[in-house]
Design an enzyme around this catalytic site. Structure first.
Site, PDB file in Angstrom:
ATOM      1  N   ASP A 199       0.569  -1.601  -0.339  1.00 20.15           N
ATOM      2  CA  ASP A 199      -0.117  -0.337   0.127  1.00 20.15           C
ATOM      3  C   ASP A 199       1.029   1.613  -0.007  1.00 20.15           C
ATOM      4  O   ASP A 199       2.004   1.504   0.874  1.00 20.15           O
ATOM      5  CB  ASP A 199      -0.540   0.122   1.220  1.00 20.15           C
ATOM      6  CG  ASP A 199      -1.973   0.970   1.201  1.00 20.15           C
ATOM      7  OD1 ASP A 199      -2.630   0.717   0.314  1.00 20.15           O
ATOM      8  OD2 ASP A 199      -2.284   1.629   2.135  1.00 20.15           O
ATOM      9  N   GLU A 244      14.343 -14.089   1.332  1.00 19.36           N
ATOM     10  CA  GLU A 244      14.694 -15.373   2.213  1.00 19.36           C
ATOM     11  C   GLU A 244      13.558 -16.505   2.131  1.00 19.36           C
ATOM     12  O   GLU A 244      13.817 -17.623   2.353  1.00 19.36           O
ATOM     13  CB  GLU A 244      14.053 -14.432   3.587  1.00 19.36           C
ATOM     14  CG  GLU A 244      15.279 -14.036   4.336  1.00 19.36           C
ATOM     15  CD  GLU A 244      14.752 -13.151   5.612  1.00 19.36           C
ATOM     16  OE1 GLU A 244      13.824 -13.571   5.986  1.00 19.36           O
ATOM     17  OE2 GLU A 244      15.337 -12.576   5.829  1.00 19.36           O
TER      18      GLU A 244
HETATM   19  C1  GLC Z   1      -4.130   3.439  -1.222  1.00 17.74           C
HETATM   20  C2  GLC Z   1      -5.260   2.444  -1.210  1.00 17.74           C
HETATM   21  C3  GLC Z   1      -6.722   2.790  -0.293  1.00 17.74           C
HETATM   22  C4  GLC Z   1      -6.689   3.404   1.604  1.00 17.74           C
HETATM   23  C5  GLC Z   1      -5.337   4.200   1.699  1.00 17.74           C
HETATM   24  C6  GLC Z   1      -4.228   4.489   2.313  1.00 17.74           C
HETATM   25  O1  GLC Z   1      -4.609   4.495  -1.440  1.00 17.74           O
HETATM   26  O2  GLC Z   1      -5.458   1.650  -2.078  1.00 17.74           O
HETATM   27  O3  GLC Z   1      -7.938   1.934   0.021  1.00 17.74           O
HETATM   28  O4  GLC Z   1      -7.484   4.843   1.854  1.00 17.74           O
HETATM   29  O5  GLC Z   1      -3.744   4.164   0.516  1.00 17.74           O
HETATM   30  O6  GLC Z   1      -4.130   3.366   3.444  1.00 17.74           O
END
Ligand code: GLC
Length: 506
Positions: A199, A244
């Site tokens: 993310d 790993e």
């Molecule tokens: C990313 C995710 C989104 C989330 C954001 C914060 O963009 O795809 O859904 O709200 O990160 O984690």
């Protein structure tokens, strides 16, 4: 070639896939029950949006424990069972790792917040209130024009949060944070997952000076602006943790909208394995615009030996069928691009049904980023609650009886049939999976390119216009059309129907 270069990934937003325990929210058991559906569809791997314990301010993208499953979704046991059964069915599983921020309810943040002298104070980004009373800098958080800083009264310092105040940013400059996060990767890899979607990974490195964002682009949140050298060092560390284990993949959400910038996050084969390239979500439906995007993606990725990815929809953006205003031919042509371009495709659950965003009334909005429409539940059955045991947490999108899996399984002209056919076609073609991409052109609003490998050569034509188009092209041995069952052969040329796309096998 590695498995993740040839695989088609399928993104599941677990809350909206299928509920089995009657709380209106999808769960891991719902995913498990649909493994047969995924096998029939013909995808190779699933990416599940977060399933970790969370206060749900951002629906599990605010993680309060990186090493467990939220009770809404199931348990570690149901998770293990899902992974085992996916593997037995030949489907790999990747998780959504959220390294940039935790929940404000994570014990790390609660400890950090307790005192300026806390041993975890430096795990997050804290700054003094300066004498003139202004904020530490002008960064804005996502989804509002509010600052990315919140003052924590008990210790009279600000903490940084590029998203909600409930999502404090972790301080990756602190080695203990990096070690703790590496252990969260190991936790899931030890349980047998095949990798991670990472993310907003481009956010983890921060400017140590925390300099202001440029004045001239005021009003833009900090997230798409953060492109820092520090991140690349952290990515190399993450890559060595993944090293790993055998054969695991990382795909980064690099939310920078230029393919050139995205390609840098592959490093020299020592950072991300794959990165999202979101420019496709913003590219207008015109042949020249797509030609330019494909060319820029090819050249920037080839420059660093990176393997591209393609995506049309996800849980943060309008679905492709909504962007293309429900136009049947265009939606199918977009699927042809997704599955025939060079790179790893990511299909968002429901895209195989041409599902559109749900219409959400103001009082039904539950997401702080107002992304509810593209997260509407999947309609499995034509009638009743469409296969859900209780009213789901969000409304279904329009005409669920037509867009349901059940209805489309009975209709050999449905999008589901077409996507299954495309996936089978891709699976049986080395040129489409691994071949080079050449002869890219856009003439008269028709895009064309070729994929080849060894003796196999496949041509792709997409008519972006709403008119017939005649193209000079050699005869093919057989052709697959998005709009007609059989394609007439005309020596030396091809006449495309309005909006039609053709895959031509030479
Ligand atoms: C990313 C995710 C989104 C989330 C954001 C914060 O963009 O795809 O859904 O709200 O990160 O984690």
């Amino acid at each position: 070639m590695t498995w993740w270069q040839e695989a088609v990934f399928y993104q599941i937003y677990p809350r909206s896939f299928l509920d089995t325990d009657g709380d209106g929210v999808g769960d891991l058991e719902g995913v498990r029950r649909k493994i047969g559906y995924l096998v029939d569809l013909g995808i190779d791997a699933i990416w599940m949006s977060p399933i970790f314990p969370s206060p749900m301010a951002d629906f599990s993208y605010d993680v309060s424990n990186y090493c467990d499953v939220d009770a809404t979704f199931g348990t570690l046991e149901s998770f293990d069972r899902l992974v085992d059964e996916c593997h037995a069915a030949g489907i790999r599983v990747i998780l959504d790792w959220v390294p940039n921020h935790s929940s404000s309810q994570h014990p790390w943040f609660m400890e950090s917040r307790s005192a300026t002298t806390s041993e975890k104070r430096d795990w997050y980004v804290w700054r003094d209130v300066n004498p003139s009373g202004t904020l530490p800098n002008n960064w804005l958080r996502s989804w509002s024009d509010e600052p990315a800083w919140t003052l924590d009264a008990p210790t009279n310092q600000y903490y940084l949060h590029c998203f909600l105040p409930e999502q404090p940013d972790l301080n990756w400059a602190n080695v203990e944070v990096r070690q703790a996060m590496a252990n969260t990767l190991r936790f899931w890899l030890d349980r047998g997952v095949d990798g991670f979607r990472m993310d907003v990974i481009h956010l983890i490195g921060k400017d140590p000076q925390l300099a202001n964002d440029p004045e001239e682009i005021r009003g833009i949140g900090h997230v798409p602006l953060n492109d820092r050298i520090e991140t690349h060092g952290y990515l190399r560390e993450i890559r060595s943790v993944l090293g790993e284990y055998d054969d695991v993949v990382s795909v980064g959400e690099v939310y920078l909208l230029d393919p050139e910038a995205v390609a840098d996050y592959y490093g020299s084969g020592d950072e991300l394995h794959l990165s999202f390239n979101f420019a496709s979500l913003l590219t207008p439906w015109r042949a020249e615009a797509w030609r330019a995007l494909i060319e820029r993606t090819e050249s920037s990725h080839n420059r660093v030996g990176a393997w591209p990815t393609w995506v049309l929809s996800n849980h943060d953006n309008q679905r492709v069928a909504t962007r293309l205003k429900g136009d049947r031919a265009r939606i199918r042509a977009a699927a042809v691009l997704l599955l025939c371009l060079r790179g790893t495709p990511f299909l968002y659950a429901g895209e195989e049904l041409a599902l559109r965003d749900a219409h959400i009334e103001e009082h039904q909005v539950v997401d702080p980023g107002k992304r509810d429409g593209c997260r509407a539940p999947l309609p499995w059955e034509s009638s009743g609650l469409h296969g859900w045991p209780a009213v789901p947490w969000l409304p279904f999108s329009a005409e669920p009886e037509i867009y349901s899996v059940q209805a489309q399984e009975l209709d050999d002209e449905s999008m589901l049939y077409f996507v299954r056919l495309l996936l089978r076609t891709r699976r049986s073609s080395e040129a489409l999976r691994r071949g080079t991409l050449d002869a890219l052109s856009a003439v008269n609003d028709v895009l064309s390119f070729e994929r080849s490998r060894g003796d196999e050569r496949v041509g792709v034509l997409v008519n972006f216009s709403r008119e017939h188009r005649s193209i000079v092209a050699p005869a093919a041995q057989h052709e697959l059309s998005t709009v007609r069952a059989t394609v007439e052969r005309v020596e030396g040329s091809v006449v495309l129907e309005p909006g039609e796309s053709l895959i031509r096998f030479f």
